[in-house]
Structures are given as structure tokens and as C-alpha cells.
Design a protein around this motif. Structure first.
Motif, PDB file in Angstrom:
ATOM      1  N   GLN A   1       0.294 -74.445  86.287  1.00 24.14           N
ATOM      2  CA  GLN A   1       0.393 -73.011  86.521  1.00 24.14           C
ATOM      3  C   GLN A   1      -0.361 -72.625  87.796  1.00 24.14           C
TER       4      GLN A   1
ATOM      5  N   ARG B   1       1.319 -71.281  91.401  1.00 24.02           N
ATOM      6  CA  ARG B   1       0.916 -69.978  91.946  1.00 24.02           C
ATOM      7  C   ARG B   1       0.346 -70.110  93.352  1.00 24.02           C
TER       8      ARG B   1
ATOM      9  N   SER C   1       7.142 -71.585  87.064  1.00 23.23           N
ATOM     10  CA  SER C   1       7.951 -72.575  86.346  1.00 23.23           C
ATOM     11  C   SER C   1       8.461 -73.630  87.316  1.00 23.23           C
TER      12      SER C   1
ATOM     13  N   GLU D   1      10.229 -69.502  80.589  1.00 21.52           N
ATOM     14  CA  GLU D   1       9.140 -68.758  81.234  1.00 21.52           C
ATOM     15  C   GLU D   1       7.842 -69.560  81.204  1.00 21.52           C
ATOM     16  N   ARG D   2       7.188 -69.554  82.359  1.00 22.70           N
ATOM     17  CA  ARG D   2       5.892 -70.230  82.530  1.00 22.70           C
ATOM     18  C   ARG D   2       5.914 -71.633  81.912  1.00 22.70           C
ATOM     19  N   SER D   3       6.919 -72.396  82.293  1.00 20.77           N
ATOM     20  CA  SER D   3       7.120 -73.719  81.701  1.00 20.77           C
ATOM     21  C   SER D   3       7.451 -74.755  82.762  1.00 20.77           C
TER      22      SER D   3
ATOM     23  N   SER E   1       8.953 -70.953  76.163  1.00 22.31           N
ATOM     24  CA  SER E   1       7.850 -70.189  76.728  1.00 22.31           C
ATOM     25  C   SER E   1       6.574 -71.018  76.713  1.00 22.31           C
ATOM     26  N   GLU E   2       5.954 -71.166  77.890  1.00 26.98           N
ATOM     27  CA  GLU E   2       4.666 -71.843  78.047  1.00 26.98           C
ATOM     28  C   GLU E   2       4.690 -73.240  77.425  1.00 26.98           C
TER      29      GLU E   2
ATOM     30  N   ARG F   1       1.409 -75.219  75.260  1.00 27.61           N
ATOM     31  CA  ARG F   1       0.237 -75.183  76.133  1.00 27.61           C
ATOM     32  C   ARG F   1      -1.029 -75.639  75.422  1.00 27.61           C
TER      33      ARG F   1
END
Length: 363
Positions: free
Chosen positions: A240, A244, A298, A313-315, A330-331, A342
Motif C-alpha cells: 500500500q 501510494r 491496487s 479495492e486496495r488489493s 477488498s484489502e 490484510r
């Protein structure tokens, strides 16, 4: 010296068939980032001890010429009932094996774990080690008090001389917040303390021996990025942060086609109906059907297939992962065979209690 012989049991299933240093971040093995960093600092001779799935490391890095370095390997294993079985000798035992074989460690040696990404100023660390005329040094990083239970803690006096250690203490019991980063500097004489042909660990055995004999052993406090992949939850969090853009010298591959969206070659994406919120990387030969949504940070590995109206999402999807129609991911870390959330909870394709439909995009 790069330590790469461990099994990586705490990050399974990522390491079921892959050595921990080969676990990918932005499509590159963790170990590759480390070798690139060493090369930038002028280190040209690198030994790597290997054991479990050793050929995957050796085949990928070869002799190191692509990175402008020379790499050698020391295999740790034994013959049992006619089979060659990997048997790691411990971090210090592996170094002693190399030293007894060739005397390779004939000058100041930097030792690093092959499963962490760092941007340490190596020159400054070596200079401090030599200024203090240390036999051994351990590089530490200050961590918040409420996180000390995740680390080995180094206790040193005002001059930096190491006096004791605490292994993952509770915050109320911690005598220090200086966490060992698994980065060490040794003079050749330090290896003479390691018994030959024995499994022997640097942190739990060699370091206490140095303290017991009151030898010049120092801790260095440094501020740098140290990204340790000790647990599955760490791996998810690292990815993550990288996606970013928080980690220097770790750039997205592919071509940026929209703000925060990078794409590889030969993709099939219904751009009119697909919703993508960056930062997102979409690898080569990925198919994303109509109505699908991808919310970053992601990573969609090459050859993956997102069926219509699914949500990711966020994976992180490893290569050739297929997500079924109308499914929500998700995650999570996904592969064609397993799915990890996670927190490290793992599901496998075919588990009767799995609530997600996914599989192998090649099938």
C-alpha cells in the motif's frame, strides 16, 4: 553478505513455492531492490547463502552482471536417504561455512537480510563502525514504544556500546526502543567466535557472546527507510505504501494513461464502463470487463482477468488471477490458488467456506 536461506514461514502461503527474498513488490523481487542499493553504494562483491528453493534465486540473479556486481552463492543442505535436503545453518553459521571454505570475509563486511528494503547510507554506517574501532556493529532504528513487541530490542549505553538485548518485549518491560534492523557490520575476527559446522544465529547467539566477552560491539542509531516483510500483514501494508508513492526509488512500471493509472502492454479494458481510481497498476495482457471497478492502491498482475461488475479495492492480484462476476475483493492479496486478507487469514480455491469466487485466468 545477504542472508537468504530462511524458509519464510511467517509469510506463507506467499513462500510455499517462492523463497522469501523473491516475493515481488511492483513486479520485482525484494532482493533485487537490495542488490541495486548495494551497487549504488559501490559494493561489488556479494555472497548470498541459499537453501529452500535456492535455484529460483540463483536462476534469476545469476552472476550479478546485470546489476554491475559479482554474486556468489553458498548452498546449505545435506543428503538424507539419497535426497538433497535444504538445511539452513543460521545466519552466523552460514557465514562461518563460507569463511571456512574460502576465507571470503577478509575485510570489513556488511551483512543484510534478503527480505527487507532499505535506503541506508551505507558509507556513513561503515565510517561510524571504523571510527569506533568496532569488532561488530548493529544498525538500529527507533520505533514507537507500543510497537516494540514486534522487534528484537538493543540496549546500549551512552557511548553506543551494546549491553543487552530484549526479544519482543512488552512495552511496559522495554528497556529501549532501538529495534535491530538485521543490518550488521563485522570484522573478520568476529566470525572466529562462531563454532564451525554448527547452526548458529547472529542475533540470539553471536551477539550475546560478544556482550559476555565485553568485546567492542556497538549499536548505531540511524534514520532511514526500513521496510521489513516479517508477516503477511506487513507485506500488505508495504505494498500500500509503495503504490501510494511513499518509498523513494520505487517507481511504477508501465505507461501512465490517466492520473494515477499505469498500464502495461496488450491490455483489454472497457474504458467507457470501467471505473478506476488510482493509484493502480494494470499489468500486461490484463482483461477488465464492463462494469468492473478498481480502487487503489491496487496492483493487477499480468494476465489477470476481472469479470464484469466485480470490485477490487486496495488489493494485490498476482499474475493470472481471475476474479468472478459481481465479486468484491477488498484489502486482500490474491493469487490463482489462494487469497489472504490484510491480517493474514488465508483461503484456498475450493474451500467450502470461501465467500469469494476466484481462480486461475489461464484455465
Amino acid at each position: 553478505m545477504i542472508l537468504a536461506a530462511g524458509q519464510g514461514t511467517r509469510v506463507r502461503p506467499l513462500t510455499q513455492k517462492t523463497p522469501k527474498p523473491m516475493v515481488p513488490i511492483l513486479g520485482k523481487p525484494v532482493l533485487e531492490y537490495l542488490i541495486e542499493h548495494l551497487a549504488r553504494h559501490g559494493i561489488r562483491e556479494i555472497m548470498v547463502n541459499v537453501a529452500f528453493n535456492h535455484y529460483k534465486i540463483e536462476n534469476y540473479f545469476g552472476d550479478g552482471r546485470r546489476w554491475g556486481v559479482e554474486i556468489g552463492y553458498s548452498y546449505e543442505g545435506a543428503r538424507e536417504h539419497g535426497d538433497i535436503v535444504p538445511r539452513a545453518m543460521g545466519s552466523a553459521g552460514g557465514m562461518r561455512k563460507i569463511q571456512d571454505f574460502s576465507g571470503f570475509f577478509d575485510e570489513t563486511t556488511l551483512v543484510m537480510c534478503g527480505d527487507a528494503i532499505v535506503d541506508l547510507d551505507i558509507g556513513a554506517a561503515l565510517a561510524e563502525h571504523r571510527h569506533k574501532q568496532a569488532l561488530a556493529s548493529v544498525v538500529t532504528l527507533d520505533v514507537p514504544l507500543d510497537q516494540v513487541q514486534n522487534y528484537g530490542v538493543v540496549v546500549a549505553d551512552q557511548q553506543g556500546r551494546v549491553r543487552s538485548f530484549q526479544e519482543k518485549p512488552q512495552p511496559e518491560d522495554a528497556l529501549s526502543t532501538a529495534a535491530s534492523t538485521g543490518i550488521y557490520i563485522f570484522e573478520p575476527a568476529a566470525l572466529e567466535l562462531v563454532p564451525p559446522n554448527h547452526q548458529f544465529d547472529i542475533g540470539s547467539q553471536l551477539f550475546p557472546l560478544l556482550v559476555e566477552r565485553d568485546l567492542p560491539f556497538f549499536a548505531q542509531k540511524r534514520f532511514f527507510n526500513w521496510i521489513d516483510i516479517g508477516r503477511l500483514s506487513d507485506y500488505w501494508m508495504v505494498l500500500q505504501r509503495v503504490l501510494r508513492g511513499e518509498i523513494a526509488q520505487m517507481d511504477m512500471p508501465g505507461k501512465q494513461v490517466r492520473p494515477g493509472v499505469w498500464v502495461g502492454l496488450n491490455t483489454s479494458i472497457d474504458w467507457d464502463t470501467v471505473q478506476i481510481e488510482g493509484p493502480v497498476y494494470i499489468g500486461s495482457s490484463v482483461c477488465i470487463e464492463a462494469g468492473a471497478r478498481v480502487i487503489g492502491p491496487s496492483w493487477i498482475g499480468h494476465g489477470s482477468h476481472l469479470r464484469s461488475n466485480c470490485l477490487v479495492e486496495r488489493s494485490v492480484l498476482f499474475e493470472y488471477t481471475r476474479i468472478g462476476t459481481d465479486q468484491t475483493v477488498s484489502e486482500r492479496i490474491m493469487s490463482p490458488q489462494y487469497c489472504v486478507d490484510r491480517h493474514g487469514e488465508t483461503l484456498y480455491v475450493g474451500d467450502e467456506y470461501a465467500t469469494i469466487v476466484w481462480g486461475d485466468a489461464r484455465a
